[in-house]
Enzyme design. Structure first.
Site, short mmCIF file in Angstrom:
data_model
loop_
_atom_site.label_atom_id
_atom_site.label_comp_id
_atom_site.label_asym_id
_atom_site.label_seq_id
_atom_site.Cartn_x
_atom_site.Cartn_y
_atom_site.Cartn_z
N CYS A 413 0.87 -1.18 0.00
CA CYS A 413 0.00 0.00 0.00
C CYS A 413 0.90 1.23 0.00
O CYS A 413 1.93 1.25 0.70
CB CYS A 413 -0.91 -0.01 1.22
SG CYS A 413 -1.97 1.45 1.35
N GLU A 447 1.66 -4.48 -5.36
CA GLU A 447 0.53 -5.38 -5.20
C GLU A 447 -0.70 -4.82 -5.90
O GLU A 447 -0.97 -3.62 -5.84
CB GLU A 447 0.25 -5.60 -3.72
CG GLU A 447 -0.84 -6.61 -3.42
CD GLU A 447 -1.03 -6.84 -1.93
OE1 GLU A 447 -2.08 -7.40 -1.55
OE2 GLU A 447 -0.13 -6.45 -1.16
#
Length: 550
Positions: A413, A447
């Site tokens: 993140c 990701e």
């Protein structure tokens, strides 16, 4: 006896003056009744004339292409029912002698509907069995939240009004007493306490002694009340503490409810929405973008106050000011692994600093739509970038990374705070994540799924990396694998970027990379204009060794 007559004149607003229609000298009762009947007829005709003139003006406005006047609900009135209509409960109309003498039945008249901007009548108090009438402060006619519900506090609307009157009277008496004490402060300077303070102390002592008896019965009564109503009502507070302390608590409840009502009317909070609208973060007031799962008691306020160093969230500015006076944090916890100028990066372990990392995730969710990690922070490392000044290290942004990633994700993140966006800090965070990947001698990728802003930032970064590599490349044959090993960018990301730049072609059974000089020249021009900026990562300033898997 001769009578003087006076003709009715017209006012400047197009409505006849009914007061000028009769200046008569009455001789008997029949003549008086006749004049009263004429006055009533003249008043009704004046009202009809005024309504017809207003209708003509509104029609002329619509014919000229202007928008008709709107009600406070921003909807154009579709009929006469949207305007003010006489109500049988209107005391000023009920006491009007002209309407009484005219013989009209007020009960047959339609009711008056008033629409206010400050109230939304579609809202209803969530307390079961409550009709939303009354307010805990006794100053408002309606309420729409539990904090202002008299029924939730085991009271009625009339009792709240009586309490408000009694409280205003006490405030007036105390202010008068305070002024008298101020006038005599020179004579009382040697006294230990004033007479009022001694009297209040004796009163509190007497009440506390009196409440010691009958506590068992009160506890049984409280248990029955809780079993009957559950969490829909406030627990019974009588005889739990002294009457004076209970009165102070109830006054504080009323003041807090009145403050929340004022904020709600101003649009700063919306109870029940569980959506934080703004946060006060350092010297910035930031508007939020998405919902974050803060505790309900904080989320329903609509505005949070945060310490920019320890990321603790609070309900009011007073609590924040007191916290800042005691807070010893001036930078994120963990190890400082990078410093160049005023820019620093701290490595924070989610297992060692769990509370800080959870608060960081909750803060990030206010500005990220795809983020789902809030509390399970132990398997992650957080790399927090800050900007230092004489007050401390201020949060710029961060990215998180799994300690053991089977898919070689180097970023889980990533966030840049809104006040630092569009200043190059996002690319710095991405570049720093790939620098760590190079030190680990791996190939990394972020990701998925990426947020909208994250995807734009990563594609811009990959484009810049590839153009720099092609500019410095002087060989004849180029390999995707070599580019990946040198830049630590995943081959899939390299291929997708080359395709978006139209630099990858398929010819005679082979994939060829085209070196487009026009794109390279355009990138060189931007680099020259940017010059020697501080918004770049210097690998020599990194002091870091890859952590062992835990």
């Amino acid at each position: 006896m001769p009578r003087r007559k006076r003709t009715a004149g017209s006012r400047s607003d197009g409505m006849e003056d009914s007061d000028s229609s009769a200046d008569l000298e009455h001789t008997d009762s029949s003549e008086s009744d006749e004049n009263t009947y004429k006055n009533a007829r003249l008043t009704r005709s004046s009202v009809r004339l005024s309504q017809s003139s207003q209708a003509a003006e509104s029609k002329q406005t619509v014919d000229q292409g202007e928008s008709p006047p709107r009600t406070p609900t921003e909807n154009a009135p579709c009929s006469d029912s949207d305007a003010d209509i006489f109500s049988p409960n209107d005391e000023s109309l009920a006491k009007d002698p002209l309407l009484q003498d005219s013989g009209s039945d007020l009960s047959q008249r339609p009711k008056r509907h008033r629409f206010h901007e400050s109230y939304n009548f579609s809202m209803k108090c969530p307390t079961p069995g409550c009709n939303s009438l009354g307010h805990l402060t006794g100053k408002h006619e309606r309420h729409f939240s539990i904090s202002g519900c008299p029924l939730y506090h085991n009271l009625s609307a009339d009792e709240c009004k009586v309490r408000a009157t009694h409280h205003d009277k006490q405030v007036g008496e105390k202010s008068l007493s305070h002024r008298q004490e101020e006038n005599n402060r020179h004579a009382m300077c040697h006294q230990v306490s004033t007479e009022r303070q001694v009297r209040d102390k004796e009163k509190v002592t007497e009440m506390r002694k009196r409440r010691s008896s009958g506590l068992v019965k009160e506890e049984e009564k409280c248990m029955e009340h809780q079993q009957m109503h559950g969490n829909t009502r406030e627990p019974l507070l009588e005889n739990i503490t002294s009457e004076c302390d209970l009165e102070l608590f109830q006054k504080a409840q009323a003041r807090a409810s009145d403050y929340l009502e004022k904020l709600r009317l101003q649009g700063q909070i919306t109870e029940g929405s569980n959506m934080i609208k703004t946060i006060l973060f350092g010297c910035f007031e930031l508007d939020t973008w998405y919902h974050s799962p803060y505790p309900e008691e904080y989320a329903r306020l609509g505005r949070l106050y945060m310490c920019e160093f320890c990321l603790k969230y609070m309900k009011s500015q007073t609590i924040l000011r007191r916290h800042m006076a005691k807070c010893t944090w001036k930078h994120p916890p963990g190890d400082e692994i990078y410093r160049k100028g005023v820019i620093s990066v701290f490595e924070v372990d989610g297992k060692k600093n769990k509370i800080y990392c959870q608060n960081l995730c909750l803060l990030a969710k206010l500005f990220l739509d795809h983020k789902t990690l809030y509390y399970d922070v132990e398997p992650f490392l957080f790399y927090v970038m800050t900007e230092a000044d004489n007050t401390g290290c201020h949060l710029i942004g961060y990215f998180s990374k799994e300690k053991n990633s089977f898919l070689n994700y180097n970023v889980s993140c990533i966030l840049t705070m809104p006040q630092y966006m569009r200043q190059g800090y996002g690319k710095m965070l991405i570049d720093f994540s790939y620098l760590l990947t190079k030190v680990e001698e791996k190939v990394g990728s972020p990701e998925r799924p990426l947020s909208d802003l994250g995807l734009i930032s990563y594609r811009s970064y990959w484009k810049e990396v590839l153009l720099r590599y092609l500019h410095n490349f002087h060989g004849k044959e180029i390999s995707i694998k070599e580019i990946s090993q040198e830049t630590a960018v995943n081959p899939v990301d390299i291929i997708s970027t080359l395709q978006s730049l139209q630099m990858l072609k398929y010819w005679k059974g082979k994939h060829l990379v085209l070196k487009r000089q026009d794109l390279i020249n355009e990138w060189r021009v931007k680099e020259t204009k940017r010059g020697s900026s501080n918004k770049t990562i210097d690998p020599s300033s990194l002091k870091w060794t890859p952590p062992k898997g835990t």
